[in-house]
Design a protein around this motif. Structure first.
Motif, short mmCIF file in Angstrom:
data_model
loop_
_atom_site.label_atom_id
_atom_site.label_comp_id
_atom_site.label_asym_id
_atom_site.label_seq_id
_atom_site.Cartn_x
_atom_site.Cartn_y
_atom_site.Cartn_z
N ARG A 160 0.82 -1.18 0.24
CA ARG A 160 -0.16 0.04 -0.19
C ARG A 160 0.87 1.23 -0.04
O ARG A 160 0.15 2.56 -0.32
CB ARG A 160 -1.02 -0.10 1.32
N VAL A 161 2.31 0.98 0.37
CA VAL A 161 2.88 2.29 0.47
C VAL A 161 4.44 2.41 -0.24
O VAL A 161 4.99 3.40 -0.29
CB VAL A 161 3.54 2.50 1.91
N GLU A 177 6.76 9.04 -5.35
CA GLU A 177 5.50 8.49 -5.30
C GLU A 177 5.03 7.67 -4.08
O GLU A 177 3.99 7.92 -3.34
CB GLU A 177 4.96 7.73 -6.53
N TYR A 180 4.75 9.80 -1.06
CA TYR A 180 3.24 10.61 -0.95
C TYR A 180 2.32 9.41 -0.16
O TYR A 180 1.72 9.85 0.53
CB TYR A 180 3.08 10.90 -2.44
N LEU A 181 2.43 8.37 -0.82
CA LEU A 181 1.79 7.13 -0.21
C LEU A 181 1.99 6.92 1.30
O LEU A 181 1.17 6.72 2.29
CB LEU A 181 1.89 5.86 -0.70
N GLN A 183 2.60 9.24 3.34
CA GLN A 183 2.03 10.44 4.04
C GLN A 183 0.38 10.02 4.28
O GLN A 183 -0.24 10.21 5.13
CB GLN A 183 2.39 11.63 3.33
N LYS A 184 -0.05 9.62 2.90
CA LYS A 184 -1.32 9.51 2.87
C LYS A 184 -1.83 8.22 3.62
O LYS A 184 -3.09 8.49 4.53
CB LYS A 184 -1.78 8.86 1.33
N GLU A 185 -1.17 7.28 3.91
CA GLU A 185 -1.46 6.26 4.74
C GLU A 185 -1.13 6.37 6.13
O GLU A 185 -1.44 5.56 7.01
CB GLU A 185 -0.92 4.92 4.17
N GLY A 186 -0.39 7.65 6.72
CA GLY A 186 -0.48 8.03 8.13
C GLY A 186 0.67 7.22 8.69
O GLY A 186 1.04 7.62 9.75
N THR A 188 4.00 8.35 7.79
CA THR A 188 4.79 9.54 8.41
C THR A 188 4.52 10.54 9.52
O THR A 188 5.15 10.59 10.46
CB THR A 188 4.77 10.69 7.22
#
Length: 461
Positions: A160-161, A177, A180-181, A183-186, A188
């Motif tokens: 997923r990341v 990329e 970014y993932l 960060q998006k998946e929490g 970071t």
């Protein structure tokens, strides 16, 4: 530890995840690191499959594709029991972990039934199968750490990341990329809060969500990609060896770990057989100037070896020794007036039939040193002169070899083994061609000299 901010990325390979005692050892190390304050900016743990599991998964998939469904099913059951046994032995069998392991194994069994039905194993399907080893091992590590650590522990699916291209079996991570993932998946955010995130090495997924693998040794590569995407403070690779040593400790038990090594020096050692870590696998971290530390799970109190992009202000002295055995050597005598123009053709001819290690020019000729022959050498007849011995090609890495080459020459002045000595191929290496029949004593002399220079440097400090 580096002074830069950011999380620390720790990678634990399959060789250090062999049994329940090994999992406990990893848990103890992580707990100690967390208690020491090293996780102030969080820690990402990248976990490989248990020792031998990836090979077993490949054998299961191949058996299914070959129509050996019963054999594949028996091996799958054994694999499930192995991981359930680990869960029980580690005292983790009172929660949801057992059911999670069974669910992963059921998915794997369904995948193998599809392989058996189609009667083929594509690279894409193989990648889907091979990733289950990491998924199983990382789930066990995460649950074990939840029982041990005073901070939250999150299990994140690398698929997923970690975004990759579509090169199944040897995929390349897409660093920007993936950042970014993360960060998006929490991920970071969790790391910024000082929490621990557990994920898998070796596996990722394409932009359309298809599972991929990063090839053999891909867990180090995954960890380096995560480190770069997260702008990590440091990447730590936990192995079953104390770091990069002055020589192969299996041949020279007195060999000592080196404190620091540059990426260029590591590349040369790897070319000459050092297998502790492959330079390509850590290239994402090194290109981002993220320090890479190689540590031993059996000596976690030791700092290990730090790999830097460059070794700034390093003393001009030899650092470590590696070598290739059973080498062949040839001399090529240019016939025309433009030897540089002719050289690519002869180099290409040699590379068609042999692994080429070094090309060195001298007055009137060019020396080519290769690996052993595994086939016909007819293409070379009449083009090069064969030197009538088997050789050992030694490589001594260190800073500014031009300033200590004379010491090596003086050391080997009376040796019957030396056929050639040269520098210039790499800015961090000296090469010595030794007749194999007398090479061992010369290698021992060279290694003793390296240890002596290290001891003198410590006295100066």
């Amino acid at each position: 530890m580096s002074s830069r901010q950011g999380p620390v990325v720790h990678k634990f390979g399959g060789s250090v995840l062999a049994d329940a005692a090994a999992f406990r050892r990893v848990s103890t190390i992580v707990h100690s690191e967390q208690q020491s304050g090293a996780f102030q900016h969080g820690a990402l743990l990248v976990i490989s499959a248990c020792a031998g599991v990836t090979d077993r998964l490949l054998a299961i998939a191949q058996a299914a594709a070959a129509g050996k469904a019963e054999q594949a099913e028996q091996e799958l059951q054994a694999l499930e029991q192995q991981h359930l046994g680990l869960v029980t032995e580690l005292g983790l069998d009172r929660g949801e972990l057992q059911e999670y392991v069974r669910r992963l194994c059921a998915e794997l069994a369904e995948l193998c039934r599809g392989i058996a039905y189609l009667g083929e194993l594509t690279l894409r399907t193989r990648d889907a199968v091979l990733g289950y080893g990491e998924l199983l091992a990382s789930a066990i590590v995460a649950e074990l750490l939840r029982r041990e650590l005073p901070v939250p522990v999150h299990l994140v699916d690398a698929r997923r990341v970690l975004l990759t291209d579509y090169h199944f079996g040897n995929a390349t991570p897409m660093i920007g990329e993936s950042g970014y993932l993360l960060q998006k998946e929490g991920v970071t955010g969790a790391l910024q809060r000082g929490e621990v995130v557990v994920t898998q090495g070796f596996i990722g997924a394409t932009p359309s969500g298809i599972p991929t693998t990063l090839g053999r040794g891909g867990s180090d590569y995954s960890a380096a990609a995560f480190a770069r995407a997260l702008e990590a403070r440091e990447l730590q690779l936990w192995k079953d060896v104390p770091g990069i040593c002055t020589a192969d400790p299996r041949r020279f038990p007195e060999a000592q770990p080196v404190a620091e090594i540059s990426y260029a020096e590591l590349q040369e050692l790897a070319r000459f057989g050092s297998k502790v870590v492959h330079p390509h696998a850590i290239s994402p971290a090194v290109s981002g100037e993220i320090p890479v530390r190689i540590r031993s799970v059996f000596a976690p109190q030791q700092p290990g070896t730090l790999v830097w992009h460059r070794r700034y202000d390093a003393p001009a002295q030899p650092l470590a020794l590696a070598w290739r055995e059973r080498c062949m050597a040839f001399r090529w005598y240019p016939k025309g007036n433009s030897p540089l123009a002719e050289m690519p053709e002869i180099v290409d001819t040699v590379r068609k039939v042999l692994e080429l290690y070094v090309v060195a020019a001298s007055q009137g000729s060019v020396l080519l040193v290769t690996g052993p022959s595994t086939g016909t050498l007819e293409e070379l007849y009449g083009k090069v002169s064969f030197l009538p011995h088997q050789f050992v090609l030694a490589c001594i890495v260190g800073n500014e070899p031009s300033r200590w080459t004379w010491e090596a020459l003086e050391l080997l002045r009376n040796s019957d083994a030396v056929s050639a000595v040269w520098t210039g191929v790499s800015p961090v290496a000296l090469y010595v061609l030794l007749e194999e029949s007398a090479a061992q004593s010369a290698l021992a002399e060279l290694h003793g000299w390296i240890l002596h220079t290290h001891a003198l440097q410590r006295l100066r400090l």
